[in-house]
Design an enzyme around this catalytic site. Structure first.
Site, PDB file in Angstrom:
ATOM      1  CD1 TRP A 187      -2.367  -2.260   1.420  1.00 23.54           C
ATOM      2  CD2 TRP A 187      -3.074  -1.133  -0.288  1.00 23.54           C
ATOM      3  NE1 TRP A 187      -3.150  -3.002   0.954  1.00 23.54           N
ATOM      4  CE2 TRP A 187      -3.499  -2.303  -0.172  1.00 23.54           C
ATOM      5  CE3 TRP A 187      -3.395  -0.164  -1.231  1.00 23.54           C
ATOM      6  CZ2 TRP A 187      -4.701  -2.706  -1.118  1.00 23.54           C
ATOM      7  CZ3 TRP A 187      -4.278  -0.495  -2.169  1.00 23.54           C
ATOM      8  CH2 TRP A 187      -4.923  -1.775  -1.948  1.00 23.54           C
ATOM      9  CG  ASP A 227      -3.414   4.167   3.921  1.00 23.18           C
ATOM     10  OD1 ASP A 227      -4.539   3.914   4.543  1.00 23.18           O
ATOM     11  OD2 ASP A 227      -3.161   3.374   2.891  1.00 23.18           O
ATOM     12  CE  LYS A 263      -8.883  -1.963   4.259  1.00 18.43           C
ATOM     13  NZ  LYS A 263      -8.722  -3.150   3.584  1.00 18.43           N
TER      14      LYS A 263
HETATM   15  N1  PMP Z   1      -4.528   1.419   2.000  1.00 18.79           N
HETATM   16  C1  PMP Z   1      -4.378   0.379   2.746  1.00 18.79           C
HETATM   17  C2  PMP Z   1      -3.707   0.174   3.875  1.00 18.79           C
HETATM   18  C3  PMP Z   1      -5.330  -0.597   2.426  1.00 18.79           C
HETATM   19  O1  PMP Z   1      -5.566  -1.888   3.238  1.00 18.79           O
HETATM   20  C4  PMP Z   1      -6.521  -0.480   1.351  1.00 18.79           C
HETATM   21  C5  PMP Z   1      -7.600  -1.315   1.021  1.00 18.79           C
HETATM   22  N2  PMP Z   1      -7.237  -2.696   1.206  1.00 18.79           N
HETATM   23  C6  PMP Z   1      -6.336   0.804   0.441  1.00 18.79           C
HETATM   24  C7  PMP Z   1      -5.342   1.772   1.039  1.00 18.79           C
HETATM   25  C8  PMP Z   1      -7.007   1.005  -0.538  1.00 18.79           C
HETATM   26  O2  PMP Z   1      -8.327   1.341  -0.286  1.00 18.79           O
HETATM   27  P1  PMP Z   1      -9.638   1.617  -1.189  1.00 18.79           P
HETATM   28  O3  PMP Z   1     -10.122   0.446  -1.536  1.00 18.79           O
HETATM   29  O4  PMP Z   1     -10.604   2.193  -0.034  1.00 18.79           O
HETATM   30  O5  PMP Z   1      -9.081   2.631  -1.922  1.00 18.79           O
END
Ligand code: PMP
Length: 360
Positions: free
Chosen positions: A102, A172, A196
């Site tokens: 991520w 994040d 989550k």
């Molecule tokens: N950052 C992290 C740490 C994530 O776990 C996720 C989704 N699993 C995201 C960003 C992306 O999130 P979204 O699908 O809400 O764009």
């Protein structure tokens, strides 16, 4: 009906009490004789729902008055762009810490807007550990420092907050927010996709220090400008009303269970037990350095990957679902967010032990 224990990384398990309450309120919210889904976002009923959710979240996280709480759309992925668009303030340089998948995505997006300095990179250890703060090379001219407190795929979590002096820290927190108390004042921006630990998909939470608002690049789309959303109470356009309502129910549920200190205790125990079961076996393994193992996402592999499909099929039979690891890494992953009861983790551990006895 007995429900499964759902170990999905997100969208993920929600508290059963929240789902039951949403069900009870589905056709007639508090005598309004309509569903929350059918309400105008500007009507007094929904405004009261929205305000209560924000107030409850502020109380849970002890958010200082100098921060705005925004209820947006676009997922954490949109924040990968909104952060540089709003925070660069013409500086053109930002620091990023890369601890896995991520972080890598956030970095790729930021590179569209600025020079990215990788202040630290866990790649040397294959993203199974976090470089100590003493080894980071921060750029004193950086507009901000971005990091990912919990890597949902790798299962690597910061159990400390990096010190960045006067340079705003951006986090994040998609897969770790609300799992324990948090010192919001240490951050410039905190953002999280809701699916989550907050509620259903479709809602993105942003907590931003007020003095960082109002400096977006002039070509920034209105929908990507923190000031536009802050000035309109997150109602510049139609917000994700039902997700906002459900998030509010989750905040209430956390409060009723003793708040974030209580969550911390339960989460610490659940993670400790699961890692102990993995470490205590010859059959399962988790590659992450002990001090940075995630409380929320626990990846593990079987000593014989040829048994993966059997493990998943038998786990499903036993009511334990969505244990398959992310497609990029394989193996297994148990996500054990706030609403996963300790009994779910106990059931997983018992199943793993039994599977090992039969197949190892
Ligand atoms: N950052 C992290 C740490 C994530 O776990 C996720 C989704 N699993 C995201 C960003 C992306 O999130 P979204 O699908 O809400 O764009």
């Amino acid at each position: 009906m007995s429900r499964v224990y759902n170990f999905s990384a997100g969208p993920a398990v929600l508290p059963e009490a929240v789902l039951e309450r949403a069900q009870a309120e589905m056709l007639d919210w508090h005598g309004s004789r309509m569903s929350v889904m059918e309400m105008s976002h500007r009507g007094k009923e929904f405004v009261s729902i929205a305000e209560k959710a924000e107030a409850d979240l502020r109380q849970l996280l002890a958010v200082p008055d100098s921060y705005k709480v925004l209820f947006l759309q676009g997922g954490a992925s949109s924040q990968f762009a909104m952060v540089p668009l709003n925070l660069l303030q013409g500086r053109g340089r930002a620091d990023y810490v890369n601890t896995g998948s991520w972080s890598t995505k956030a970095i790729a997006e930021a590179k569209r807007y600025c020079d990215v300095n990788i202040a630290a990179d866990g790649g040397v250890g294959n993203y199974t550990s976090i470089p100590p703060r003493s080894e980071w090379t921060l750029d004193p001219e950086a507009a901000y420092v971005h990091y990912t407190p919990n890597e949902t795929i790798g299962g690597v979590e910061f159990h400390w907050i990096p010190e960045t002096g006067d340079v705003p820290l951006v986090a994040d927190m998609s897969s770790t927010i609300l799992c324990r108390p948090l010192d919001v004042a240490r951050y410039g921006v905190i953002y999280a996709g809701a699916q989550k630990n907050i509620g259903p998909a479709g809602l993105t939470l942003v907590i931003v220090r007020e003095d960082l608002i109002g400096y977006a690049d002039e070509r920034t789309p209105a929908m990507f400008n923190y000031k536009v959303h802050a000035d309109s109470g997150s109602m510049y356009n139609t917000p994700p009303t039902y997700a906002w309502y459900l998030a509010g129910l989750v905040f209430e549920w956390i409060g009723q269970r003793g708040g974030l200190s209580a969550m911390e205790q339960v989460n610490r125990d659940k993670a400790r037990k699961l890692y102990a079961a993995i470490d205590g076996s010859e059959f399962y393994a988790n590659p992450v350095d002990e001090p940075c193992r995630s409380w929320m996402n626990v990846p593990f592999i079987l000593s014989d990957p040829g048994l993966d499909a059997t493990f998943l099929a038998e786990a499903k039979e036993a009511g334990l679902v969505t244990l398959k690891g992310h497609r990029s890494v394989g193996g297994m992953r148990a996500s054990i967010y706030n609403p996963m009861p300790a009994e779910g983790v106990d059931a997983l551990i018992a199943f793993m032990g039994e599977f090992e006895r039969r197949y190892a």
